[in-house]
Design a protein around this motif. Structure first.
Motif, PDB file in Angstrom:
ATOM      1  N   LEU A  58       0.838  -1.208   0.000  1.00  0.00           N
ATOM      2  CA  LEU A  58       0.000   0.000   0.000  1.00  0.00           C
ATOM      3  C   LEU A  58       0.872   1.256   0.000  1.00  0.00           C
ATOM      4  CD1 LEU A  58      -2.966   0.966   0.158  1.00  0.00           C
ATOM      5  CD2 LEU A  58      -2.731   1.021   2.638  1.00  0.00           C
ATOM      6  N   PHE A  59       1.894   1.237   0.843  1.00  0.00           N
ATOM      7  CA  PHE A  59       2.789   2.399   0.914  1.00  0.00           C
ATOM      8  C   PHE A  59       3.520   2.605  -0.412  1.00  0.00           C
ATOM      9  CE2 PHE A  59       6.478   4.547   3.380  1.00  0.00           C
ATOM     10  CZ  PHE A  59       5.935   5.783   3.112  1.00  0.00           C
ATOM     11  N   MET A  60       3.960   1.495  -1.034  1.00  0.00           N
ATOM     12  CA  MET A  60       4.640   1.604  -2.338  1.00  0.00           C
ATOM     13  C   MET A  60       3.719   2.173  -3.400  1.00  0.00           C
ATOM     14  SD  MET A  60       7.349  -1.395  -3.107  1.00  0.00           S
ATOM     15  CE  MET A  60       6.305  -2.793  -2.873  1.00  0.00           C
ATOM     16  N   SER A  61       2.458   1.744  -3.382  1.00  0.00           N
ATOM     17  CA  SER A  61       1.519   2.256  -4.395  1.00  0.00           C
ATOM     18  C   SER A  61       1.330   3.767  -4.223  1.00  0.00           C
ATOM     19  CB  SER A  61       0.180   1.518  -4.319  1.00  0.00           C
ATOM     20  OG  SER A  61      -0.584   1.970  -3.242  1.00  0.00           O
ATOM     21  N   PHE A  62       1.286   4.236  -2.952  1.00  0.00           N
ATOM     22  CA  PHE A  62       1.142   5.673  -2.693  1.00  0.00           C
ATOM     23  C   PHE A  62       2.385   6.437  -3.154  1.00  0.00           C
ATOM     24  CE2 PHE A  62      -2.673   4.865  -0.583  1.00  0.00           C
ATOM     25  CZ  PHE A  62      -3.255   6.060  -0.198  1.00  0.00           C
ATOM     26  N   VAL A  63       3.556   5.890  -2.842  1.00  0.00           N
ATOM     27  CA  VAL A  63       4.809   6.548  -3.241  1.00  0.00           C
ATOM     28  C   VAL A  63       4.884   6.669  -4.761  1.00  0.00           C
ATOM     29  CG1 VAL A  63       7.328   6.316  -3.281  1.00  0.00           C
ATOM     30  CG2 VAL A  63       6.093   5.829  -1.192  1.00  0.00           C
ATOM     31  N   LEU A  64       4.539   5.594  -5.461  1.00  0.00           N
ATOM     32  CA  LEU A  64       4.611   5.607  -6.928  1.00  0.00           C
ATOM     33  C   LEU A  64       3.577   6.546  -7.539  1.00  0.00           C
ATOM     34  CD1 LEU A  64       5.303   1.854  -7.746  1.00  0.00           C
ATOM     35  CD2 LEU A  64       6.807   3.778  -8.203  1.00  0.00           C
ATOM     36  N   PHE A  65       2.383   6.571  -6.933  1.00  0.00           N
ATOM     37  CA  PHE A  65       1.336   7.452  -7.467  1.00  0.00           C
ATOM     38  C   PHE A  65       1.745   8.921  -7.318  1.00  0.00           C
ATOM     39  CE2 PHE A  65      -2.637   9.905  -6.860  1.00  0.00           C
ATOM     40  CZ  PHE A  65      -3.149   9.741  -8.127  1.00  0.00           C
ATOM     41  N   ILE A  66       2.222   9.284  -6.127  1.00  0.00           N
ATOM     42  CA  ILE A  66       2.644  10.671  -5.893  1.00  0.00           C
ATOM     43  C   ILE A  66       3.839  11.012  -6.793  1.00  0.00           C
ATOM     44  CG2 ILE A  66       3.670  12.232  -4.169  1.00  0.00           C
ATOM     45  CD1 ILE A  66       1.857  10.743  -2.093  1.00  0.00           C
ATOM     46  N   SER A  67       4.762  10.053  -6.949  1.00  0.00           N
ATOM     47  CA  SER A  67       5.938  10.284  -7.805  1.00  0.00           C
ATOM     48  C   SER A  67       5.528  10.525  -9.251  1.00  0.00           C
ATOM     49  CB  SER A  67       6.882   9.086  -7.753  1.00  0.00           C
ATOM     50  OG  SER A  67       7.181   8.753  -6.441  1.00  0.00           O
ATOM     51  N   SER A  68       4.549   9.747  -9.725  1.00  0.00           N
ATOM     52  CA  SER A  68       4.102   9.924 -11.115  1.00  0.00           C
ATOM     53  C   SER A  68       3.519  11.321 -11.317  1.00  0.00           C
ATOM     54  CB  SER A  68       3.090   8.840 -11.495  1.00  0.00           C
ATOM     55  OG  SER A  68       1.903   8.993 -10.761  1.00  0.00           O
ATOM     56  N   MET A  69       2.742  11.785 -10.323  1.00  0.00           N
ATOM     57  CA  MET A  69       2.152  13.131 -10.427  1.00  0.00           C
ATOM     58  C   MET A  69       3.236  14.214 -10.357  1.00  0.00           C
ATOM     59  SD  MET A  69      -0.953  12.794 -11.026  1.00  0.00           S
ATOM     60  CE  MET A  69      -1.807  11.263 -11.278  1.00  0.00           C
ATOM     61  N   VAL A  70       4.225  13.982  -9.506  1.00  0.00           N
ATOM     62  CA  VAL A  70       5.318  14.960  -9.370  1.00  0.00           C
ATOM     63  C   VAL A  70       6.130  15.024 -10.668  1.00  0.00           C
ATOM     64  CG1 VAL A  70       7.543  15.348  -8.212  1.00  0.00           C
ATOM     65  CG2 VAL A  70       5.500  14.871  -6.870  1.00  0.00           C
ATOM     66  N   ILE A  71       6.320  13.888 -11.321  1.00  0.00           N
ATOM     67  CA  ILE A  71       7.133  13.866 -12.555  1.00  0.00           C
ATOM     68  C   ILE A  71       6.412  14.603 -13.687  1.00  0.00           C
ATOM     69  CG2 ILE A  71       7.886  12.292 -14.401  1.00  0.00           C
ATOM     70  CD1 ILE A  71       8.919  10.446 -12.152  1.00  0.00           C
ATOM     71  N   ILE A  72       5.102  14.398 -13.809  1.00  0.00           N
ATOM     72  CA  ILE A  72       4.375  15.107 -14.877  1.00  0.00           C
ATOM     73  C   ILE A  72       4.312  16.606 -14.562  1.00  0.00           C
ATOM     74  CG2 ILE A  72       1.960  14.902 -14.061  1.00  0.00           C
ATOM     75  CD1 ILE A  72       3.171  14.150 -17.633  1.00  0.00           C
ATOM     76  N   TYR A  73       4.270  16.924 -13.279  1.00  0.00           N
ATOM     77  CA  TYR A  73       4.293  18.324 -12.827  1.00  0.00           C
ATOM     78  C   TYR A  73       5.659  18.952 -13.146  1.00  0.00           C
ATOM     79  CZ  TYR A  73       4.397  22.057  -9.236  1.00  0.00           C
ATOM     80  OH  TYR A  73       4.510  23.245  -8.560  1.00  0.00           O
TER      81      TYR A  73
END
Length: 572
Positions: A58-73
């Motif tokens: 669960l924690f990994m999925s959150f980290v990856l989701f936030i990272s994906s949003m940060v990268i597109i940002y």
């Protein structure tokens, strides 16, 4: 296709897959440990161990989701940067180091992830390559190095058990002296990474990094690594260590909340807010509620990442100005960003039915139900009030105050990729808390409290908001420019002088002592009794010997004359 889009797509797909897997593991109450034998020499085997359970997934999925949003940002935020590919690579290395740390039940592989985070964070903090960045990078790296050394020492102590897979020994060896020592070292490591007192000063300093990095660091990677490590080690922590951690956590929470009310740097206010929430996580962890700590960790990751993205957007539009006194009335020019910012801020305050409410309210109610002293109770509730106070002060300055920036500006909402990054997160900021509470707690908490204690969280929220509003209105006047206020605000906004103690205090006195030793020993008595003086004496002696050798005939004749005179006197 650019590297940003590729990483965004990969991280997002993996995030969804891991989230579905975590739900599956949670429903089945299932854990998986994978062992890969790397090398075996003379019956000593070195294994790479990976732990998959619902918590890590669960924690990994959150980290990856936030990272994906940060990268597109970042694609739009770092648009003018010539080295954007290098930046995205560094961010990806950062995320992968965090992944390694999350899935490790083994201290060696934890150290790999831990050190990976430390090294890459140094590279990201000094990304803008100026004197402020270098200083911030150095204090970040050196403070985290203390935690790295503590982990190395705990690895050495775990040799007593014949294996570094701590997950097998947590409950079984709980009362053993070695495990107590290891748990103390792990708590020390977690305190440095999660910036608890007295290691807090690196967290606001790390704001020298680009804003997308701040968004990632403060939500789900670097600073949460310490909390996550303690969630894993929770079973072996003794009562004394937990009491110590509770005291440190509450002090950090209070100090950061107080400091944020006197700060004028937009990013630094949000950084101090992170510090306050980390103190809250550490405190509730010390009370033995590890699931609640994880719950707050995940909800906090969502709204803190969004907050930093909104702050980055505002700073971007204001030509890199970070002082909130120049901002004001932004709600007219940037309505969408300001609405995202407000939702994230209200979630941070714990406004009912936003994601922050579910975790914060639960934490405060469980604290109210616990058997603890008045100090802990007051610290939790005052810190919650201070959170609302600095949030409302920030919102007043940014959204409703007078616009004090240059007249010729380009404020608008037209940064589509930045808005896409924030828009992906804002849905979870609104709904993530309720979703997580349904997922994580199969049996709902039922908390029965007297009416006044039940609504106490709401009361301190309202009072804190009111004080924050009045304080910001009042501080815009000139009445607060008195010296007493300035001195007190300097003390509070400098985090109780901790940055001075951890830089000036740590560097100045050893260097000054070195100067004294150099003057009085190296250039003083040791020189007189030692090297230089012996050297001079030897030179003088050799000169004298040389004089004798150069004039040996004359000296011989003089000695004969003297000898004759001596004989003559003796026998006269």
């Amino acid at each position: 296709m650019s590297i940003c889009v590729i990483y965004f797509g990969v991280f997002l797909i993996f995030s969804l897959m891991l989230f579905i897997l975590s739900l599956n593991f949670l429903v089945l109450d299932y854990s998986m440990i994978l062992e890969f034998n790397l090398i075996t020499i003379n019956s000593s085997s070195m294994n790479m161990v990976i732990l998959f359970d619902w918590m890590s997934l669960l924690f990994m999925s959150f980290v990856l989701f936030i990272s994906s949003m940060v990268i597109i940002y970042s694609k739009e935020y770092m648009e003018g940067d010539l080295n954007i590919d290098r930046f995205i690579m560094l961010v990806s290395m950062f995320v992968l180091s965090m992944m390694l740390l999350i899935i490790s039940p083994n201290l060696i592989s934890i150290l790999l992830g831990w050190d990976g985070l430390g090294l890459v964070s140094y590279c990201l903090v000094i990304y803008y390559q100026n004197i402020k960045s270098y200083n911030a990078g150095m204090i970040t790296a050196l403070t985290n190095r203390i935690g790295d050394v503590a982990l190395l020492m705990s690895i050495a102590w775990m040799l007593n058990y014949g294996s570094w897979n701590y997950i097998f020994y947590l409950e079984f060896m709980k009362n053993d002296f070695s495990m107590e020592l290891i748990s103390f070292l792990v708590v020390l490591a977690a305190m440095t990474k999660s910036a608890q007192i007295p290691f807090s000063s690196w967290l606001p300093a790390a704001m020298a990094a680009p804003t997308p990095v701040s968004s990632l660091v403060h939500s789900s990677t670097l600073v949460t690594a310490g909390v996550y490590l303690l969630i894993r080690f929770n079973l072996c922590l003794g009562n004394n260590i937990l009491l110590f951690l509770l005291f440190i956590g509450t002090m950090t929470m209070f100090m950061a909340g107080l400091g944020a009310n006197f700060e004028f740097d937009l990013k630094k206010i949000i950084a101090l807010s992170t510090l306050s929430q980390l103190g809250l996580m550490m405190s509730i962890l010390a009370l033995g509620e590890l699931h609640l700590a994880l719950f707050h960790l995940l909800t906090h990751a969502l709204f803190k990442a969004t907050l930093f993205m909104c702050a980055g957007c505002i700073i971007h539009n204001l030509s890199n100005c970070q002082d909130i006194r120049y901002m004001g009335g932004l709600v007219i020019q940037m309505p969408l960003v300001c609405s995202f910012f407000s939702i994230s801020n209200l979630s941070l305050c714990g406004l009912p039915f936003l994601s922050g409410f579910y975790s914060k309210d639960l934490i405060l109610e469980i604290l109210s139900m616990s058997y603890l002293n008045i100090y802990i109770y007051l610290m939790f509730f005052i810190s919650t009030g201070l959170t609302v106070c600095y949030t409302f002060r920030l919102m007043y300055y940014l959204l409703f105050g007078n616009f004090n920036f240059i007249s010729l500006n380009c404020l608008n909402d037209s940064s589509y990729l930045m808005l896409a990054g924030m828009g992906g997160l804002i849905l979870f900021v609104i709904m993530g808390g309720s979703m997580l509470s349904w997922v994580m707690f199969s049996i709902p908490y039922f908390i029965c409290l007297p009416m006044i204690m039940k609504i106490m969280a709401l009361i301190v929220t309202v009072i804190g908001g009111w004080i924050g509003y009045e304080f910001s209105k009042f501080s815009l006047n000139y009445e607060l420019k008195s010296l007493n206020f300035l001195y007190s605000s300097l003390f509070f906004s400098s985090m109780w002088n901790m940055p001075i103690l951890s830089t000036f205090g740590v560097n100045f006195y050893p260097i000054y002592l070195g100067k004294l030793i150099y003057q009085n020993l190296d250039q003083g008595w040791s020189e007189y009794l030692g090297s230089q003086n012996i050297y001079k004496n030897l030179i003088n002696m050799s000169k004298f010997s040389q004089f004798l050798f150069n004039n040996n005939l004359k000296i011989f004749f003089i000695l004969i004359v003297l000898w004759i005179i001596f004989l003559f006197i003796m026998y006269l």
